[in-house]
Design an enzyme around this catalytic site. Structure first.
Site, short mmCIF file in Angstrom:
data_model
loop_
_atom_site.label_atom_id
_atom_site.label_comp_id
_atom_site.label_asym_id
_atom_site.label_seq_id
_atom_site.Cartn_x
_atom_site.Cartn_y
_atom_site.Cartn_z
CE LYS A 11 -2.05 2.62 2.91
NZ LYS A 11 -1.86 3.96 2.43
CD GLU B 275 10.46 11.81 12.11
OE1 GLU B 275 9.56 11.26 12.63
OE2 GLU B 275 11.48 11.51 11.45
#
Lengths: 287, 295, 487
Positions: free
Chosen positions: C190, C395
């Site tokens: 995917k 992050e």
């Protein structure tokens, strides 16, 4: 003739190189199937576990930095010590319902397992490390490094080999660990700890606690300082609980079976890989 | 003399060069670059067989680059051996093309300091605007940096008003670390320009050594505010290469250096290749060397 | 310190990559069992070009039924074809795929840059060649597995479910597909919601290579499609690259399922510059570490540590260098920094920049002009920050660098490791012994010494701690797709 009253052993836990009782001062009553004695075994609390983890964490940097040769020497020394203490361990196993001959075999196999893995300390990295032939002017190599702080939940079926079968591949690779003794087979804990202690295994590298898995499991799997967890067993609920909780800080979870600690199947270096990380390093080549 | 002890990582330099060389220069920016490159050329002849006639032909070429493109810039200078300076000076009268003279026992530099000083003095008196000296590589490689620096300083003193270009002969220095040290030695000893090569040693100018020299010039500027020029020489014969050097110049040193006062190409056949490109850009037709004068 | 004038009269003209040879379809279906089929519910979503917000194509949106179909196609292919053919033939298919990627490289590069916003220079020189190289590398392993793990026989796991991110769409597909196929597994892949196109091109390539039907199935969709794949009972293995948060969810979902998984997750890498480093190359390394691919890189060196004695020089030079970075059209060959991948990601980056300012960080951004349409973010530095700042801990996944100074080796190692992540790290010093000391002590899976962001199919990649588990690349990258049995 006066019968001499023997001196009983106090069954303590082993944390940070010291023999301690539970901070909670709790014990559980362990009944021998063989003799009509009952023994008080420390029932570790989550705080004992926490202390054990702190000691494992503190021990990790210097244990991982020891030379592989040095770690091999220490583990081999451990085999020597256990060889000398065989009668005691055999007796303790027998006390826990193991037949004399099986107990003898288990102790021998434990010693041989120690010797076997002592020999791996300075070799597994030679088998599993790589120099990577990258297509650019760089030297790239990948080596194994220990995962860190490991919790071991040994098989419920063994009082000695199953425990060391979890501990040895873990610490030979530079990790430090906390191990829970099987609830039904706790008696070797102290002797084992004494053996480790007198083999120069530094304090904190192996911590051995006794108590109830059901009470401690959640803390084992959630403690954020723990990097990996090895579970020997088949209980699907336990496994699910461990893996769910371990996801909180992405602990490496290894689910192991009997063959992973039984002598005939466990003598291979792949069990060391459970608690190893691959580190790849790059550097330019040129002037 | 205080050297900065700046380290050079050769692979890092190579990658930076490759990155800069991947710049795609098209359309107007290419036209501008070609004109700029042309104006930066030190049209060079440095052969044992050079004669006054040969030099006169070259000087004519320098001032008449292409009949159909009268707006083209001149090359920056003519670069010759010292005994031919007078000839060149005379041939270039009335133009703004400078005369550069190689000196100091070019290309090896194997001579005593007094002879070198005499040679430089004479070239300057004969009308050289620029002196291209070579450093003593043997002394440099044996670690006698003081000797090398001292020599440059002494030559500088006798140059008078002439600009001093110091040739490092990077092909003999072997490492980029040495190129960096030699650049600093030359800059601190009074060089107006630092120059890569004599053209007599392979490899001559490479983008890698040129980048290292640019960085030395930039670091000197950052600290002192002083602008030192740069001349890659030897092996640059195609306009594409020249443009790649200009890209490197633009992104390393910037606006102040994008002119012939501070940047030169030492080359003999580059001018014709640039001219061919300019004609091609203007006509859309690929050109043949047969149509461009060889002088 | 004297500044250079880097705004030059001589400017580069636009140098757009030609797109003449690109044939994009209006709409892309799912690739299941060797054929392109519409989603059962006929749902589509648009994929847009983040540099101009224009719709590029419609892409099918796979629901649970489609996941079912894809998994059963993969299962059937595993049992009937892929596990039956000889290992050397298996390898030859991979070689074929590698070759076709090379042949169609320009097309792949252009579409990658259109769909994801990355500069054509990067998709052309890095993403696409590395993707081909990855297939070449693992192709060769297919018939040599018995030499890979001494004393063990290898066995494929079966059907691998693979979920990849939007930052390196084709390359991550290659990282996932190549080792899985080489080891004998079949695949349901995917791609990411915002960057599905090169994966669909890869589906075409796989068909062009005549791979047996169902060996590779590619289904587009969003997180819910990924979720169905993760939870599908007939999938034998999950490989995921993406955020740490989603990685944790996947691990939780797989608890007790006895289903192996590999996770390549986030990072907050320390890039350490010692005073004895090659300074100018270190500057390039810093630029490469944080501005490569707009900073959409899990291994980006987003925490810069500079030895105090050179911090002024480094920051000065870094700022100067940032002025020469060309931000703009991803399809321009001179572009250094392209478009931010999506509106959501841009918003996230902007929020972090605001947080950084609110926390008192000293902001510096290059003076580049940003285009009016599309999603853009200027290269950004924060000085005067510490380990306690959120922009240092979390992050950001964008072109935002947090700079701290340090004094001693021990101090910087401690700070470098002071993070839940452990994906990568950088060390810059000219001193060999120091390199080994520092690289050995940084708890991260990939350490670049005197370089940064280098990748190769033969070099394993993956994280410590919360940056994931398992390795991709190299002989080590085979292991996540194999069961090892005693022999």
């Amino acid at each position: 003739m006066n019968k001499r009253l023997n001196v009983r052993k106090t069954h303590k836990m082993f944390i940070n190189g010291k023999f301690v009782r539970s901070e909670s001062e709790r014990t559980y009553n362990w009944n021998s199937k063989q003799i009509k004695t009952s023994i008080n075994i420390c029932q570790a609390s989550r705080k004992d576990f926490r202390d054990a983890i702190i000691s494992a964490k503190n021990a990790f940097p210097s244990w991982k930095s020891k030379t592989a040769y040095n770690r091999a020497q220490i583990i081999y020394r451990c085999a020597e010590i256990i060889e000398g203490r065989s009668p005691q361990l055999i007796e303790e196993l027998a006390l826990q319902g193991i037949s004399q001959s099986k107990a003898v075999t288990e102790v021998k196999q434990t010693i041989d397992t120690l010797v076997y893995f002592a020999g791996w300390a300075d070799k597994y990295n030679q088998i599993f490390s790589t120099v990577n032939p990258v297509s650019s002017p760089y030297f790239s190599f990948s080596v194994l490094e220990p995962t860190g702080i490991i919790v071991i939940i040994p098989s419920e079926k063994s009082g000695l080999l199953g425990i060391l079968g979890g501990i040895i591949p873990t610490i030979i690779g530079g990790n430090t660990c906390v191990t829970l003794m099987p609830q039904d087979y706790p008696l070797c804990a102290a002797s084992l700890a004494e053996s480790l202690h007198s083999s120069d295994v530094p304090p904190g590298v192996v911590n051995i606690i006794t108590g109830f898995q059901s009470e401690l499991l959640e803390h084992f799997a959630t403690h954020m300082e723990v990097n990996g967890l090895i579970y020997f067993g088949e209980n699907i609920d336990t496994i699910t609980a461990i893996e769910q909780n371990a996801s909180q800080n992405l602990k490496r979870v290894s689910i192991c079976h009997d063959k992973d600690w039984m002598y005939n199947d466990s003598l291979h270096p792949y069990s060391i890989l459970r608690t190893q990380e691959t580190k790849t390093t790059w550097h330019p080549i040129g002037y | 003399m205080i050297l900065s002890n700046t380290k050079i990582d050769a692979i890092g330099i190579k990658e930076r060069v490759a990155r800069l060389q991947s710049r795609s220069i098209k359309a107007t920016s290419k036209q501008q670059a070609l004109n700029l490159a042309l104006s930066m050329i030190d049209l060079t002849t440095l052969e044992g067989r050079d004669s006054p006639n040969k030099v006169r032909q070259l000087c004519y070429k320098a001032t008449h680059l292409h009949e159909n493109f009268p707006d083209l810039p001149n090359v920056a200078a003519i670069c010759v051996y010292a005994p031919l300076v007078k000839t060149a000076r005379h041939a270039l009268q009335g133009s703004n093309v400078k005369v550069a003279s190689v000196a100091t026992a070019f290309p090896s530099g194997m001579s005593d300091i007094d002879s070198k000083l005499d040679e430089v003095k004479r070239a300057a008196e004969d009308g050289a605007n620029e002196i291209d000296m070579v450093i003593s590589r043997g002394r440099f490689l044996s670690g006698d940096y003081n000797y090398v620096a001292d020599e440059i300083q002494k030559i500088k003193e006798v140059c008078g008003s002439a600009h001093l270009k110091v040739i490092l002969e990077t092909g003999e220095l072997v490492t980029l670390d040495n190129v960096r040290i030699a650049s600093e030695l030359a800059i601190q000893s009074g060089a107006d320009f630092i120059k890569t090569s004599t053209g007599k040693v392979q490899p001559a100018a490479t983008p890698e050594v040129t980048l290292v020299m640019m960085q030395a010039i930039r670091d000197h500027y950052i600290k002192s505010g002083k602008l030192v020029g740069l001349k890659p020489a030897g092996g640059i014969s195609k306009s594409k290469q020249a443009i790649q050097y200009l890209v490197m110049l633009r992104e390393t040193l910037g606006q102040s250096w994008l002119n012939p006062k501070l940047f030169r190409f030492g080359a003999s056949s580059l001018a014709n290749d640039i001219l061919m490109q300019i004609v091609k850009q203007n006509t859309g037709i690929y050109q043949s060397t047969d149509y461009f004068s060889l002088d | 310190m004297n500044s250079l004038n880097l705004q030059t009269d001589w400017q580069y003209d636009p140098a757009p990559q030609s797109t003449d040879h690109i044939n994009l379809k209006e709409s892309y279906d799912l690739f299941i069992n060797g054929a392109f089929v519409p989603a059962k519910n006929n749902n589509h979503r648009n994929t847009i070009n983040p540099s101009n917000e224009k719709i590029i194509a419609k892409v099918a949106d796979a629901g649970p039924d489609d996941v079912n179909l894809a998994v059963s196609a993969a299962r059937k292919a595993y049992e009937t074809s892929w596990s039956k053919i000889s290992h050397s033939e298996r390898g030859k298919y991979l070689f074929r795929i590698a070759r076709i990627i090379q042949e169609r490289s320009r097309e792949l590069a252009v579409i990658e840059s259109m769909d994801g916003g990355k500069p054509i220079r990067e998709s052309r020189d890095i993403d696409v060649p590395l993707a081909a190289a990855h297939f070449f590398y693992y192709a060769g392993w297919a018939d040599k597995l018995k030499y890979a793990f001494p004393g063990r026989e290898t066995q494929p796991l079966g059907v691998a479910g693979q979920i990849i991110p939007w930052n390196f769409p084709l390359l991550m597909a290659a990282w996932k597909i190549a080792p899985a196929l080489a080891t004998g597994n079949t695949i349901v892949l995917k791609p990411a919601e915002t960057t599905p196109l090169t994966a669909m091109l890869l589906a075409e390539i796989i068909r062009e290579a005549d791979l047996p039907d169902g060996v590779v199935n590619i289904i587009t969709g969003d997180g819910s499609t990924g979720s169905s794949l993760v939870e599908h009972p007939d999938v034998d293995k999950i490989a995921f690259t993406g955020s740490t948060a989603v990685g944790k969810e996947i691990m939780k979902k797989l608890a007790g399922k006895n289903k192996p998984y590999t996770l390549e997750l986030g990072g907050k890498a320390a890039n350490i510059i010692f005073a004895d480093a090659a300074i100018d190359q270190a500057i390039e390394g810093i630029v490469n570490s944080i501005f490569f691919n707009q900073g959409h890189v899990c291994c980006a060196g987003s925490r810069l540590f500079v030895e105090e004695s050179i911090s002024d020089e480094i920051i000065f030079k870094l700022r100067e260098r940032m002025e020469t970075l060309i931000v703009g059209d991803p399809l321009d060959k001179n572009t250094d920094i392209g478009a931010i991948n999506s509106k959501e990601q841009l918003k996230r980056i902007q929020e972090y920049v605001k947080i950084g300012q609110d926390e008192g960080g000293e902001l510096y951004q290059s003076k580049c002009k940003l285009p009016n349409t599309g999603y853009w973010h200027a290269p950004t530095l924060f000085c005067n920050v510490s380990q306690s700042h959120r922009i240092v801990q979390e992050e950001i996944f964008g072109p935002v660098l947090a700079i701290q100074t340090f004094r001693t080796v021990d101090e910087v190692i401690e700070k470098a490791n002071n993070t839940p992540y452990g994906l990568s790290g950088g060390v810059w010093t000219d001193k060999g012994a120091k390199i080994f000391k520092v690289t050995q002590n940084i708890r991260a899976g990939v350490i670049w010494a005197n370089t940064f962001n280098k990748f190769d199919p033969s070099a394993p990649f993956g994280g410590y701690k919360e940056s994931g588990m398992g390795r991709e690349g190299g002989i080590q990258g085979l292991l996540p797709y194999l069961k090892l049995n005693p022999c």
